[in-house]
Design an enzyme around this catalytic site. Structure first.
Site, short mmCIF file in Angstrom:
data_model
loop_
_atom_site.label_atom_id
_atom_site.label_comp_id
_atom_site.label_asym_id
_atom_site.label_seq_id
_atom_site.Cartn_x
_atom_site.Cartn_y
_atom_site.Cartn_z
N GLU A 264 9.78 4.80 25.44
CA GLU A 264 9.91 6.23 25.07
C GLU A 264 8.70 6.55 24.22
OE1 GLU A 264 12.80 8.30 25.58
OE2 GLU A 264 13.39 6.74 26.98
N CYS A 298 8.82 13.67 18.78
CA CYS A 298 8.21 13.39 20.10
C CYS A 298 8.40 14.56 21.05
CB CYS A 298 8.81 12.12 20.68
SG CYS A 298 10.60 12.18 20.78
N GLU A 396 -1.47 14.64 21.30
CA GLU A 396 -0.24 14.78 20.51
C GLU A 396 -0.64 14.74 19.04
OE1 GLU A 396 2.38 11.37 20.09
OE2 GLU A 396 4.09 12.68 20.43
#
Ligand SMILES: NC(=O)c1ccc[n+]([C@@H]2O[C@H](COP(=O)([O-])OP(=O)(O)OC[C@H]3O[C@@H](n4cnc5c(N)ncnc54)[C@H](O)[C@@H]3O)[C@@H](O)[C@H]2O)c1
Length: 500
Positions: A264, A298, A396
């Protein structure tokens, strides 16, 4: 049971934790301790041992023994489910203590931490039912001489590595499902937020989990984490964290024992707003999507892809929503946005805010360091005049930084949304069901929200497409990841193997 702590005061001295092997707390002894300082107050709050590779080997060996002698998987689903159900009740009973340490180490608002802990108890409730309902298949149509069975078996010893942004929530989106499947595990939490993982190990033991089924080793990613991903006696690794370390997990699995992987990883998630949406509601959601957990999420909605005809007015609405947020001391009950968890992350976020402006993007609000005298706080930043090739639009950031990318047509909105290496999550805001469902069908993301964002629960699985990861956690799909499938052919009557 530990007494609930008064949430509005800092601990007078840091609490020292041991790590956890074979059902027992192991005190630090002669091992080095890492001291965690609260990111919001800059005072020491916990001390955690730096485990050695010998400690890791002992933890894996305990998990191996517990798996091989079938003390957990051999119990059956009902008995395993009963332990998970008792754990849910104990999490609720100790919610105040768990939320307190989560806030102290991570810097998130105490009210948010409490909500997350209650959600975690719900995960255990839900997984307790799954422990009973895991089943396989039968094949009765193979001809009179043959019968077929397909069974699910636990994969074995699972290594679980978790990040610092939702230490308890991410843990509980995995542990009850791993245990429901009949696997045993060794957890390596983030070195900056290990306390609540250690509390969960205590809780599970109190709930009746047999010794060795859940072990916790603490320490840095580069030492103990790396040793865990390379370990020859770990059958599966569930890793949640950055895409960079996810890549190392893939390499390590290839170099070691081909352990099964669940990954993940990161995201650069689009929030797509059409002019026909309820724009006030959408602005509220977009602001929540980027500022929740100070953007250290996330699934944070960090790219606002908005129809050009409303883009400017919509940006003002988002700005107004962000301006109203109460940012500050996470131990204050009214705080909505807390601290940036690590000093390194604080520098990374400020670096992007600066380099974005140098690249020509326009900062229309936020991006300031709040002067609280102590701690690390950044006000949510919004950028316009962003081009898709800028780092700000591609990387990110993992902080409260929103970029605005306008579009003219539905196809263009989808193309911008898919212009990323990631595929973790996405939101779409429109009153037109055709528009919304077309977007959910064509944007590549493992989780979608329609006219909302960041919603969740134990039933729906989590996970990403593309470089956001492999496999799914939580829900029925999540528990199945921790099983492997076995086919059983059963001969009925007698036949010769050469077909004579
Ligand atoms: N997809 C998801 O569900 C999800 C959820 C939360 C966070 N994340 C991602 O996590 C990242 C932020 O968290 P982070 O900074 O803690 O990530 P990180 O990758 O730096 O660390 C995550 C965990 O891996 C460990 N680690 C670090 N180096 C390692 C190594 N060489 N070998 C083994 N373990 C190692 C760390 O100690 C920590 O426990 C972001 O990219 C975010 O998107 C993803």
């Amino acid at each position: 049971m530990t007494q609930a702590l008064t949430p509005l005061s800092l601990p007078p001295v840091p609490r020292e934790f041991g790590f956890f092997v074979d059902g027992k707390v192991v005190p630090a002894g002669t091992r080095d301790l890492s001291e965690r300082r609260s990111p919001a107050h800059d005072v020491p709050v916990t001390r955690i041992p730096k485990c050695t590779t010998a400690d890791l080997d002992a933890a894996v060996a305990a998990a191996r023994r517990a798996f091989e002698d079938r003390r957990w998987s051999g119990l059956g689903g009902a008995a395993r489910g009963a332990v998970l159900l008792r754990a849910a009740a104990l999490i609720r009973a100790r919610a105040e203590e768990i939320a307190y340490f989560e806030t102290l180490e991570n810097g998130k608002p105490i009210a948010q931490a409490r909500g997350e802990v209650m959600g975690c108890a719900d995960m255990f409730d839900y997984a307790s039912g799954l422990a009973r309902s895991l089943h396989g298949d039968s094949f009765n149509n193979l001809g009179d001489g043959l019968f077929g069975l397909v069974t699910r078996e636990p994969v074995g010893v699972v290594g679980l590595i978790t990040p610092w942004n939702f230490p308890f929530l991410i843990l509980c989106e995995r542990v009850p499902y791993i245990l429901a499947s009949g696997c045993t595990l060794v957890v390596k939490p983030s070195e900056v937020t290990s306390a609540t993982t250690l509390l969960l190990a205590e809780i599970l033991t109190e709930a009746g989990l047999p010794d060795g089924c859940m072990n916790v080793v603490t320490g840095s990613g580069s030492s103990i984490g790396q040793a865990l991903i390379e370990h020859m006696d770990v059958d599966m690794l569930s890793f949640t964290g950055s895409t960079a370390v996810g890549r190392r997990c893939v390499e390590a699995a290839g170099r070691s024992n081909f352990k099964k992987l669940g990954l993940e990883l990161g995201g650069k998630n689009p929030q797509i707003v059409f002019a026909d949406a309820d724009l006030d509601d959408a602005a509220d959601g977009v602001a929540f999507g980027i500022a929740f957990n100070a953007g250290q999420c996330c699934v944070s909605g960090s790219r606002l892809i908005v129809e050009r005809s409303v883009a400017e007015a919509f940006a003002q609405r988002v700005q107004a929503k962000l301006a109203r947020l109460r940012i500050g001391d996470p131990l204050d009950e009214t705080t909505q946005v807390g601290a940036i968890t690590t000093a390194a992350q604080h520098d990374i976020i400020l670096g992007y805010i600066q380099s974005g402006q140098e690249d020509g993007a326009r900062l229309i609000c936020g991006g300031e360091v709040l002067d609280t005298g102590e701690g690390r706080f950044i006000t949510p930043a919004v950028f316009t005049d962003v081009t898709r090739d800028m780092d700000l639009a591609r990387d990110e950031v993992f902080g409260p930084v929103l970029v605005i990318l306008p579009f003219d047509t539905l196809d263009e909105a989808i193309e911008i949304a898919n212009d990323t290496v990631y595929g973790l999550a996405a939101s779409v805001w429109s009153k037109n069901i055709d528009t919304a469902l077309t977007v959910t069908r064509r944007v590549r993301a493992g989780r979608f929200w329609v006219n909302t964002t960041l919603a969740g629960g134990p039933e729906l699985p989590l996970g990403g497409f593309r470089q956001s990861g492999w496999g799914r956690e939580a829900g029925v799909y999540g528990v199945e990841e921790y099983t492997q499938i076995k086919s059983v052919h059963v001969e009925i009557g007698k036949r010769t193997h050469w077909g004579e």
